[in-house]
Design a protein around this motif. Sequence first.
Motif, PDB file in Angstrom:
ATOM      1  N   HIS A 123     -39.746  -3.242 -20.980  1.00  0.00           N
ATOM      2  CA  HIS A 123     -38.711  -3.856 -22.567  1.00  0.00           C
ATOM      3  C   HIS A 123     -37.686  -3.326 -22.237  1.00  0.00           C
ATOM      4  O   HIS A 123     -37.552  -3.564 -23.334  1.00  0.00           O
ATOM      5  CB  HIS A 123     -39.879  -3.671 -23.139  1.00  0.00           C
ATOM      6  CG  HIS A 123     -39.996  -2.371 -23.416  1.00  0.00           C
ATOM      7  ND1 HIS A 123     -41.096  -1.183 -23.727  1.00  0.00           N
ATOM      8  CD2 HIS A 123     -39.372  -1.532 -25.001  1.00  0.00           C
ATOM      9  CE1 HIS A 123     -40.823  -0.262 -23.659  1.00  0.00           C
ATOM     10  NE2 HIS A 123     -39.702  -0.177 -24.532  1.00  0.00           N
ATOM     11  N   LYS A 124     -37.570  -2.870 -21.566  1.00  0.00           N
ATOM     12  CA  LYS A 124     -36.184  -2.109 -21.441  1.00  0.00           C
ATOM     13  C   LYS A 124     -35.119  -2.380 -20.155  1.00  0.00           C
ATOM     14  O   LYS A 124     -34.259  -2.318 -19.719  1.00  0.00           O
ATOM     15  CB  LYS A 124     -36.411  -0.431 -20.786  1.00  0.00           C
ATOM     16  CG  LYS A 124     -36.699   0.168 -22.054  1.00  0.00           C
ATOM     17  CD  LYS A 124     -36.541   1.611 -22.556  1.00  0.00           C
ATOM     18  CE  LYS A 124     -37.470   2.538 -23.194  1.00  0.00           C
ATOM     19  NZ  LYS A 124     -37.117   3.974 -23.881  1.00  0.00           N
ATOM     20  N   ARG A 125     -35.731  -3.749 -19.197  1.00  0.00           N
ATOM     21  CA  ARG A 125     -35.513  -3.940 -18.331  1.00  0.00           C
ATOM     22  C   ARG A 125     -33.911  -4.106 -18.158  1.00  0.00           C
ATOM     23  O   ARG A 125     -32.799  -4.219 -17.704  1.00  0.00           O
ATOM     24  CB  ARG A 125     -35.651  -4.706 -17.593  1.00  0.00           C
ATOM     25  CG  ARG A 125     -37.343  -4.191 -16.826  1.00  0.00           C
ATOM     26  CD  ARG A 125     -38.262  -5.542 -16.484  1.00  0.00           C
ATOM     27  NE  ARG A 125     -37.932  -5.967 -14.720  1.00  0.00           N
ATOM     28  CZ  ARG A 125     -38.631  -6.450 -13.835  1.00  0.00           C
ATOM     29  NH1 ARG A 125     -38.718  -7.984 -14.828  1.00  0.00           N
ATOM     30  NH2 ARG A 125     -38.091  -7.032 -13.146  1.00  0.00           N
ATOM     31  N   ASP A 260     -33.147  -7.610 -24.088  1.00  0.00           N
ATOM     32  CA  ASP A 260     -34.898  -7.116 -24.075  1.00  0.00           C
ATOM     33  C   ASP A 260     -35.334  -7.114 -25.383  1.00  0.00           C
ATOM     34  O   ASP A 260     -36.835  -6.934 -25.435  1.00  0.00           O
ATOM     35  CB  ASP A 260     -34.917  -5.814 -24.070  1.00  0.00           C
ATOM     36  CG  ASP A 260     -33.994  -5.210 -22.100  1.00  0.00           C
ATOM     37  OD1 ASP A 260     -35.186  -5.788 -22.078  1.00  0.00           O
ATOM     38  OD2 ASP A 260     -33.629  -4.306 -22.519  1.00  0.00           O
ATOM     39  N   LYS A 311     -31.915 -10.963 -16.203  1.00  0.00           N
ATOM     40  CA  LYS A 311     -32.891 -10.230 -15.512  1.00  0.00           C
ATOM     41  C   LYS A 311     -33.682 -11.728 -16.013  1.00  0.00           C
ATOM     42  O   LYS A 311     -35.017 -12.013 -15.258  1.00  0.00           O
ATOM     43  CB  LYS A 311     -32.949  -9.752 -16.776  1.00  0.00           C
ATOM     44  CG  LYS A 311     -34.468  -9.723 -18.068  1.00  0.00           C
ATOM     45  CD  LYS A 311     -34.267  -9.274 -19.246  1.00  0.00           C
ATOM     46  CE  LYS A 311     -35.608  -8.240 -19.091  1.00  0.00           C
ATOM     47  NZ  LYS A 311     -37.025  -9.922 -20.101  1.00  0.00           N
TER      48      LYS A 311
END
Length: 403
Positions: A123-125, A260, A311
């Motif tokens: 969840h922090k990518r 995110d 992402k």
Amino acid sequence: MPLALLALAIGAFGIGTTEFVIMGLLPEVANDYGVSIPTAGFLVTGYALGVMFGAPLMTVLGTKVPRKRMLMLLMGLFIAGNLLSALAPAFAVMLAGRVVASLAHGAFFGIGSVVAADLVAPHKRAGAIAMMFTGLTVANVVGVPLGTLVGQSVGWRVTFAVVAALGVVGLAGVAKLVPDLPKAEGVRLRHELAAFKNVQVLLAMAMTVLGFGGVFAAITYIAPMMTHVAGFADGSVTWLLVLFGLGMVGGNLVGGKFADRALMPMLYVSLGALAVVLALFTLTAQDKFASAVTVFLIGALGFATVPPLQKRVLDHAHGAPTLASAVNIGAFNLGNALAAWLGGVVIGAGFGYTAPNWVGAVLAAAALVLAFLSAALERRETAASRTVAGSLPVERPTTTVHH
């Protein structure tokens, strides 16, 4: 955020500086080698082409090398290219140095994005990717203006020597701070190439080309637009570019944070607002204050799309994301080159220095249409998979009767 992201950001800072600083030093380089400004412009074009072709080439060559070691090799290539540029006795050698340095660009950001994403929780990518790209955005605020100042004051060769030294710092940081991440087992070149069969990966790359192309349609011609239309002095262009860079820094961080949480809504807002702001730039370019605000907004909205798009490529190329990630970096440069050419075409056709803003608005709007198309296809695929899952017969346990 892990300290390894700082090492990646330092490398990104050096790469961002060498990519853009040449634009402010073209007159000095042209004068030293006795070539025309358009000829010196090949140092910009050559670098962009090197990024486009070097990104997949270097990534393919690095498929059998652990990612940390490949990042170190790429920084070594970057250092060599900038040293060659600093010491080049002839223009052709200088051009070769630029191409050598550019070969590291796409693969470093592509592999670095994968490494950054792997260093943090899922969840922090996007935030981790944004942290690495902060080095690139800060380069436009600090590195490029300082590099231009040094080049104009002491000599452009000193600028490239300093950039090479930045590469040494980045190399040391990667060696010290980036962990030895295990190489993905069983991933071969054919797996990396298979990612390009995914429609969502191709749509994300197309959005990258068009969205960031919209930014560069306007920014490539910011000098004549601001001096001839807005009425700024020639010396004001430097701080206007700093303002653009500040917008990039802010937009990159905001884009990473919100991608995110809600990736596609972030793209809708940033691409839609970018199209509107670029269209309005044809009007705001007539006023100094309004044009300065617009330049900041273009930087912010343009770079707010970078973490979510990067992402999205990683998410849909899961299992073998490295090549797709690197090619998406090349897509940014393809967008830059395409938009700069289209902007030149409309100026050459006599539509004026603000005409590239309309080109940019159309490109950003086209990227927004692709974003809606991408989301619609994704919803359809999800609905279809649920339908298939719901229609599968439920296996009932069999009872064996003993007589």
